[in-house]
Write a protein that holds these residues in place. Structure first.
Motif, short mmCIF file in Angstrom:
data_model
loop_
_atom_site.label_atom_id
_atom_site.label_comp_id
_atom_site.label_asym_id
_atom_site.label_seq_id
_atom_site.Cartn_x
_atom_site.Cartn_y
_atom_site.Cartn_z
N VAL A 60 90.03 53.54 11.35
CA VAL A 60 89.92 52.71 12.32
C VAL A 60 91.17 51.73 11.64
N TYR A 61 91.86 51.24 12.95
CA TYR A 61 92.84 50.10 12.75
C TYR A 61 92.80 49.11 13.69
N GLY A 62 92.74 47.84 13.24
CA GLY A 62 92.77 46.69 14.19
C GLY A 62 91.36 46.30 14.74
N LYS A 63 90.27 46.59 14.09
CA LYS A 63 89.13 46.53 14.71
C LYS A 63 88.73 44.89 14.81
N ASP A 64 89.36 44.17 14.19
CA ASP A 64 88.96 42.60 14.13
C ASP A 64 89.68 42.07 15.52
N ARG A 65 90.41 42.89 16.15
CA ARG A 65 90.86 42.39 17.56
C ARG A 65 89.84 42.25 18.75
N VAL A 66 88.75 42.91 18.41
CA VAL A 66 87.72 43.21 19.30
C VAL A 66 87.02 41.74 19.60
N PRO A 67 87.03 41.19 20.59
CA PRO A 67 86.21 39.84 21.25
C PRO A 67 84.83 39.96 20.51
N PRO A 68 84.32 39.40 19.67
CA PRO A 68 82.93 39.21 18.98
C PRO A 68 81.85 39.03 20.16
N ALA A 69 82.38 38.42 21.25
CA ALA A 69 81.24 38.27 22.11
C ALA A 69 82.14 38.01 23.63
N GLY A 70 81.32 37.98 24.68
CA GLY A 70 81.65 37.95 26.33
C GLY A 70 82.09 39.10 26.51
N ARG A 106 101.53 61.12 10.61
CA ARG A 106 102.59 61.59 10.05
C ARG A 106 102.81 61.24 8.57
N LEU A 107 102.72 59.92 8.32
CA LEU A 107 102.77 59.14 7.05
C LEU A 107 101.50 59.32 6.03
N GLY A 108 100.57 60.04 6.58
CA GLY A 108 99.24 60.20 5.73
C GLY A 108 98.19 59.16 5.96
N ARG A 109 98.37 58.53 7.10
CA ARG A 109 97.40 57.50 7.59
C ARG A 109 97.19 56.26 6.37
N PRO A 110 98.45 55.54 5.99
CA PRO A 110 98.33 54.61 5.11
C PRO A 110 97.62 53.17 5.84
N PRO A 111 97.15 52.19 5.18
CA PRO A 111 96.88 50.96 5.67
C PRO A 111 97.85 50.51 6.51
N GLY A 112 97.49 49.82 7.51
CA GLY A 112 98.68 49.15 8.58
C GLY A 112 97.93 48.25 9.68
N THR A 113 98.57 47.63 10.46
CA THR A 113 98.24 46.82 11.64
C THR A 113 98.88 47.29 12.81
N PRO A 114 98.13 47.70 13.93
CA PRO A 114 98.63 48.23 14.95
C PRO A 114 99.67 47.40 15.79
N PRO A 115 100.53 47.70 16.55
CA PRO A 115 101.60 46.97 17.10
C PRO A 115 100.81 45.84 18.07
N GLY A 116 101.30 44.60 18.15
CA GLY A 116 100.82 43.69 19.08
C GLY A 116 101.28 43.96 20.52
N ALA A 117 100.60 43.14 21.36
CA ALA A 117 100.89 43.25 22.72
C ALA A 117 102.31 43.31 23.22
N ALA A 118 102.93 43.96 24.01
CA ALA A 118 104.40 43.93 24.38
C ALA A 118 104.45 42.46 25.58
N LEU A 120 100.06 52.24 21.26
CA LEU A 120 99.00 52.45 20.34
C LEU A 120 98.93 53.90 19.73
N PHE A 121 98.88 54.88 20.66
CA PHE A 121 98.77 56.18 20.71
C PHE A 121 100.07 56.65 19.67
N ASP A 122 101.16 56.33 19.99
CA ASP A 122 102.43 56.86 19.53
C ASP A 122 102.56 56.38 18.04
N TRP A 123 101.91 55.03 17.85
CA TRP A 123 101.94 54.20 16.48
C TRP A 123 100.97 55.17 15.57
N LEU A 124 99.83 55.70 16.24
CA LEU A 124 98.87 56.50 15.48
C LEU A 124 99.38 57.96 14.82
#
Length: 227
Positions: A27-37, A205-217, A196-200
């Motif tokens: 899982v990448y970018g899990k911290d982006r999910v709003p914790p409440a609301g 292809r690179l073997g799933r190294p650690p990383g951060t998904p792209p930000g919003a365009a 996000l899908f294309d980034w995945l």
């Protein structure tokens, strides 16, 4: 603690844990999910495995919507309803489903939608339907885009690696609360899920190294922004 909270507290480490193990879930970018609301979690959809792995990857309880036929299957219907899942009649106007979607976010919960409306057989995300945008615009809540990759080829005999990338919450400002706004917002969401899908795909292809998904365009017309 509500009944869905209890079901998720039991189901996430058991069923979710088993699915995560069987799919080598990352899982990448899990911290982006709003914790409440209230918010709308908007994902692409390939497989029956998607709700399980997305639930395992989410820090929030997700109130899913599923076709009414699934709710009519003996045993399965009662089981998924225990997790807060509600039904929708596909291919026709379903005012009760719309009412439930809006109530869920108004009550401060996370609504989980597979936004193409059905599983995609081509192996890539498809056209986003307007439901997620409608709820977000009508109730002024963010959409959290998320992409799933790997479940399109996963089976018990072919346990492909599965990855999930969370995008930044999208605040839909400046769009009208009507068909035109829903269409424009859905196109923005569709583009984010595809990025996000294309980034995945590249991460796999690179073997799933650690990383951060792209930000919003950033949008050329100024509509929509990051939360």
């Amino acid at each position: 603690m509500s009944a869905p909270d209890i079901a998720w507290a039991i189901g996430r480490p058991t069923m979710g844990g088993a699915a995560a193990l069987a799919s080598s879930l990352k899982v990448y970018g899990k911290d982006r999910v709003p914790p409440a609301g209230g918010c709308v979690v908007a994902s692409n959809h390939f497989s029956w495995l998607d709700p399980v792995v997305l639930g395992a990857a989410s820090p929030r309880v997700l109130y899913y919507m599923a076709k009414v036929e699934a709710h009519r299957i003996p045993g399965l219907g009662a089981f998924i309803r225990a997790f807060g899942c509600f039904s929708v009649r596909r291919g026709e106007s379903d005012r009760e489903a719309v009412r439930m979607m809006r109530k869920i976010v108004l009550d401060g919960h996370a609504l989980g939608l597979f936004v193409e409306g059905t599983r995609q057989k081509a192996g890539v995300p498809g056209v986003v339907q307007p439901g997620a945008a409608m709820v977000a615009l009508q109730e002024s809540v963010p959409i959290v885009p998320v992409a799933i990759h790997g479940t399109q080829e996963w089976s018990l005999g072919n346990r492909q690696h599965v990855s999930i990338a969370w995008g930044e919450p999208m605040i839909l400002e400046g769009l009208p609360k009507g068909g035109k706004g829903y269409k424009e917002a859905s196109l923005l969401l569709q583009a984010e899920i595809r990025r996000l899908f294309d980034w995945l795909v590249e991460v796999h292809r690179l073997g799933r190294p650690p990383g951060t998904p792209p930000g919003a365009a950033m949008q050329a017309d100024g509509h929509g922004r990051r939360s």
